[in-house]
Design an enzyme around this catalytic site. Structure first.
Site, short mmCIF file in Angstrom:
data_model
loop_
_atom_site.label_atom_id
_atom_site.label_comp_id
_atom_site.label_asym_id
_atom_site.label_seq_id
_atom_site.Cartn_x
_atom_site.Cartn_y
_atom_site.Cartn_z
CD GLU A 184 -2.61 -1.63 0.03
OE1 GLU A 184 -2.81 -0.76 -0.85
OE2 GLU A 184 -2.98 -2.81 -0.10
CE1 TYR A 271 -3.05 -6.18 -6.07
CE2 TYR A 271 -4.51 -6.82 -7.85
CZ TYR A 271 -4.28 -6.08 -6.71
OH TYR A 271 -5.25 -5.26 -6.21
#
Length: 761
Positions: A184, A271
Site C-alpha cells: 500500500e 498483480y
C-alpha cells in the site's frame, strides 16, 4: 458502529456526484458531520472541528479537512470510528495507526507502526521523490473486503493485515504485515502520485506496487530472502495460472469496456505477472538504470496520468543516455511482447547444436497439433555453464543458434538457463542436459543455486502436466532429494507429487507403498532436522520463514506416508495438550498434530478436541484447526456422530455444517459416510445450504468416480434434487472428473512402474 469507504474502482460516484474516471484528477474539499463521540478521518489532516445543532437540538460535530492535492476520485476516502491510535513521526510525516481501543492498548499494532516509517523512508530514498502529504493514517477494520486499500493519506486494512500479538516473534506473521503495508505504501507513488490513464493499464499501479512490496518488506525484515520468497510467492503461482486462455497484462480499452467487469482486472495476472515482468525488466536493465527511469517517470507524471508507453519512453531515455547496457531492440518492442500477448514462452534447448527455440507454453494434451501460436517474445536469457555465470544473452526470434552453448562429451559439462528467475518463462532441456543436471544434483546439489533448483523442479513438473515431457523425466530429478535441505523446494516437490486434493485417492492406489518407501527415505534427513526443533524448542524456528509456511506440509506428508516417528510425535504433543490444556502445540504444525492426534486415538482424543472447540475463548484459527482435526478420526462411528453434531443448530454456527461435511468427504474413510449422510439428510441440509453445499460435496465425490455406473449412482440423487440446468452442469463436471481420473490412473501406473525400478537407488 463504524463507517469506512472503498471507492476503487468505480464507487466514488455512489458517494458524491463526480466524473468518476482516474484521469479526471481534481482537488477535494471534504467536510463530515458526525456524532460527537466519534472521530472522522479523511485523506488530509483536519483543519477545523466545530459544533452544529440539528432541528431537534442535538449536537453534532463538523470536521473540515484541508484541501487535497490533485488526485483521482477512486482514492478519496473517509472513516468515522471510535478507535484509538499510536503515532510516530517520520521526516515530518505524522503516521498514525488506528484500531479498536483494546487492540491498541494490547500493543497489537506496535509492529505495524514500527515498520511504516522506515518503509516510507526506504521508498523515498530509492525513488528519490518525496511523499507530498503531511500525515498518513492506517486504519485496521474488523471487516474489510480486500487486504488493504491505498487511499492517499488514509490507507485501510483488514485487521489481520495490520495486527499481531506483541508476544508473537514469528517472522511469518510479521512478513505478512510487512508485505501488505509495503504494497500500500508503494501505491503512494505508483497509483496515487502517478495514476494509470485508465483501468486497462491497472498493472502500472498493481504490478509496480507488488514489486516494491517485496523490496520494502525485505528491507524491514532482512531475514527474509528476497529472491526465494519472490519466486515462491509471486512467480511460481502465476506461471501456473497464466496460460493461453488467460488475458494479456495490458488490454485495449475497447476490449475491457466491451467485455468484462473492472473487478475481474484485480487478479493474479495484474498483480503477480505485473510484478514478475517488472522483476525481469529490472534484471536486464540493472536495478540502477531501472530506478533512474522510474524516478524520471514519476517526476514527469506527478499529479497526472500515464499509460504503459509513457513508462517505456522513460526507460528508453535512460538506456539511450548510457552505454553499459545494450538492448537488442527498443524497450517498447521488448516489453510489449510481454504485456500485450497472452501467456508466456517455453524455451527448448538442444545442447548438441546449441539451439534454443521458443513457443507459447500451452497444454498439448487437450490441443490439436494443428493449432499453432505464432507469438514470439524478446527474451533475456541469464545462464550459467558448469557453475560459472555467463554474460546475459537474448533470444529475439523463434529460434537461434548459440555456439557458446554447445557442450562437450563430458558428463560434467552442463548448462542452466534463466538463472535465479531473471525471466518470466519456463525451460525445457533436452534429455542429455537433464541427465547431467540430475547427476549434478545427486553429487553436489549446492552447485545449482536454490532458486534455480526450485525452478528446475517446478518447470519439469509443469512440462509433464502439459505433455511436453514424460513423467519419468520429472521423477529423475527427485532422486537427489535426500540432500535437499531447503523447505521451499521440498514444498514444490510435494505439491506436485501429492496434491492436497488427491491424498485419499493415492492412499487407495498401489502406488502408495512405493511412494512411501521412495519418499520417506529421502525425507528423513530434513524431517529429523525439523522434528528435533519441535521436540526441543520450536521457538528457535522463529526466524525461519519457510519453516513457518511450509513445515506443516512436510510433516503432514511424513505422517500421511505412515512415518512412525511422525505419528508418535503427533500423539505425544496431542497427549501433552490433553494433560494440560494451557500447553500450546507449536502453531507451525498444530493442524497436523491435532489431526494425527485424533486419528491415532479413540473417542477420548476426539472428545477432547470437541471440548476444546466449544471452549468460549478459543481463537478462530484454532477453531478451524479443530474442525479439520475432528474429521481425521479413523473410526466410522465417530465421523458419523461428528456429522450429526454438525446438523444441530445449537452446537454450531450455521456455516460450520458445510465445512464439516467438506472436511469429512475428502477423507479416505469419510467420503462414503459423508455422501450417505448428505443424501439421508438432504431435506434438512437443503434449507440451510442450498445447492452450494451439494456442488462442493459432488466435486469431492468426483475425485472417486471412475466408471459410468458410479456417475449414475450420484445422478439418481441429484436428478431428484436439482433443477435441470444445474443437473447438466454437474453431469459435465462428473464426466470430466471421470476422464481426469482415468488419465490420472494411467499416470499413476507410470509412476508406480518407475518407482518399482528406482526404489532402491
Amino acid at each position: 458502529m463504524l463507517i469506512a469507504s472503498q471507492m476503487e474502482p468505480t464507487y466514488a460516484r455512489r458517494v458524491y456526484p463526480c466524473f468518476d474516471e482516474p484521469a479526471m484528477k481534481a482537488t477535494f474539499n471534504i467536510r463530515i458531520i458526525h456524532d460527537p463521540s466519534y472521530v472522522a478521518l479523511s485523506n488530509m489532516p483536519a483543519i477545523d472541528v466545530s459544533e452544529v445543532k440539528d432541528e431537534n437540538g442535538s449536537l453534532w460535530t463538523v470536521t473540515t479537512f484541508n484541501t487535497s492535492l490533485k488526485m483521482s476520485t477512486y482514492l478519496t476516502a473517509f472513516v468515522i470510528c471510535d478507535f484509538d491510535y499510536v503515532t510516530r513521526t517520520e521526516r515530518g510525516n505524522e503516521i498514525r495507526i488506528w484500531a479498536r481501543k483494546e487492540a491498541v492498548k494490547n500493543g497489537y499494532v506496535d509492529y505495524a507502526v514500527n515498520i511504516t516509517g522506515p518503509i516510507f523512508s526506504f521508498l523515498e530514498d530509492i525513488l528519490n521523490v518525496s511523499y507530498p502529504l503531511p500525515k498518513t493514517d492506517l486504519v485496521a477494520l474488523p471487516d474489510f473486503g480486500a487486504g488493504g486499500m491505498e487511499n492517499w493519506g488514509l490507507m485501510i486494512f483488514q485487521e489481520a493485515s495490520l495486527m499481531n500479538l506483541p508476544s508473537d516473534e514469528f517472522t511469518s506473521r510479521k512478513a505478512m504485515i510487512a508485505l501488505i503495508v509495503s504494497h500500500e505504501l508503494g501505491h503512494q507513488w505508483f497509483g496515487n502520485l502517478v495514476t494509470m490513464n485508465w483501468w486497462n493499464d491497472l498493472w502500472l499501479n498493481e504490478g509496480l506496487a507488488s514489486y516494491f512490496e517485496y523490496l520494502g518488506a525485505t528491507f524491514v525484515e532482512p531475514k527474509l530472502s528476497l529472491d526465494k520468497i519472490f519466486y515462491a510467492h509471486v512467480v511460481q503461482p502465476v506461471l501456473r495460472e497464466d496460460s493461453e486462455i488467460a488475458r494479456s497484462l495490458s488490454e485495449s480499452e475497447d476490449k475491457i469496456k466491451g467485455s468484462f467487469s473492472l473487478m475481474s482486472l484485480f487478479d493474479n495476472i495484474t498483480y503477480s505477472k505485473g510484478a514478475s515482468i517488472t522483476w525481469m525488466l529490472s534484471g536486464f536493465l540493472t536495478e540502477k538504470l531501472f530506478i533512474r527511469a522510474l524516478t524520471s517517470y514519476l517526476k514527469e507524471f506527478s499529479f497526472s496520468n500515464a499509460n504503459q508507453d509513457d513508462l517505456w519512453t522513460h526507460i528508453q531515455m535512460v538506456v539511450d543516455a548510457q552505454d553499459e547496457v545494450q538492448l537488442p531492440a527498443p524497450v517498447k518492442q521488448i516489453m510489449d511482447s510481454w504485456t500485450c500477448q497472452n501467456g508466456f514462452p517455453v524455451l527448448t534447448l538442444n545442447l548438441t547444436s546449441g539451439t534454443i527455440r521458443q513457443e507459447q507454453f500451452f497444454n498439448k494434451n487437450n490441443r490439436k497439433s494443428t493449432d499453432s501460436y505464432n507469438n514470439t517474445w524478446i527474451i533475456p536469457i541469464s545462464w550459467m555453464r558448469n557453475g560459472s555465470s555467463q554474460p546475459l544473452t537474448w533470444l529475439d526470434k523463434s529460434s537461434k543458434m548459440f555456439p557458446e552453448m554447445q557442450v562437450s562429451e563430458s558428463d560434467y559439462d552442463w548448462i542452466l538457463l534463466n538463472v535465479n528467475l531473471s525471466g518470466y518463462y519456463r525451460v525445457n532441456y533436452d534429455q542429455l542436459n537433464l541427465k547431467r543436471l540430475a547427476h549434478l544434483l545427486e553429487n553436489d546439489p549446492k552447485a545449482i543455486p536454490a532458486v534455480s533448483r526450485f525452478q528446475l523442479i517446478d518447470d519439469v513438473f509443469a512440462l509433464t502436466d502439459f505433455g511436453y515431457v514424460p513423467i519419468e523425466t520429472a521423477l529423475e530429478l527427485t532422486k537427489y532429494l535426500a540432500r535437499e535441505d531447503e523447505l521451499f523446494i521440498w514444498n514444490v516437490v510435494l505439491l506436485n507429487l501429492i496434491p492436497e486434493n488427491l491424498e485419499s485417492t493415492l492412499k487407495n492406489h498401489e502406488v502408495y507403498p512405493l511412494l512411501k518407501k521412495y519418499l520417506l527415505k529421502r525425507m528423513l534427513p530434513i524431517y529429523h532436522y525439523y522434528a528435533g526443533f519441535i521436540r526441543q524448542n520450536a521457538d528457535a524456528l522463529e526466524d525461519d520463514y519457510f519453516a513457518q509456511v511450509y513445515l506443516e506440509k512436510l510433516l503432514a506428508t511424513a505422517c500421511w506416508l505412515g512415518l512412525q516417528d511422525c505419528l508418535d510425535l503427533s500423539s505425544e504433543l496431542y497427549a501433552k495438550w490433553r494433560d494440560n490444556p494451557e500447553y500450546k502445540i507449536p502453531f507451525l504444525i498444530r493442524r497436523t498434530v491435532c489431526c494425527y492426534g485424533v486419528a491415532a486415538g479413540s473417542d477420548k482424543e476426539w472428545n477432547f478436541a470437541w471440548e476444546m472447540y466449544n471452549h468460549t475463548n478459543s481463537v478462530e484459527e484454532d477453531e478451524d484447526i479443530l474442525l479439520y482435526a475432528m474429521s481425521c478420526a479413523k473410526e466410522s462411528w465417530l465421523l458419523y456422530r461428528y456429522l450429526q453434531y454438525g446438523l444441530s443448530d445449537t452446537l454450531f454456527s450455521s456455516n460450520c455444517t458445510s465445512v464439516i461435511i467438506s472436511h469429512v468427504v475428502t477423507k479416505d474413510i469419510g467420503h462414503h459416510i459423508a455422501w450417505e449422510f448428505v443424501t439421508e439428510n438432504w431435506p434438512l441440509l437443503s434449507q440451510g445450504y442450498g445447492h452450494e453445499l451439494l456442488h462442493d460435496v459432488l466435486k469431492a465425490m468426483g475425485r472417486f468416480v471412475k466408471t459410468d455406473v458410479q456417475i449414475q449412482e450420484l445422478q439418481v440423487f441429484y436428478n431428484a434434487t436439482l433443477e435441470e440446468d444445474e443437473r447438466e452442469a454437474i453431469t459435465m463436471l462428473l464426466e470430466s472428473a471421470k476422464l481426469e481420473n482415468i488419465e490420472r490412473r494411467k499416470l499413476l501406473i507410470k509412476i508406480a512402474n518407475w518407482l518399482e525400478k528406482n526404489i532402491d537407488d
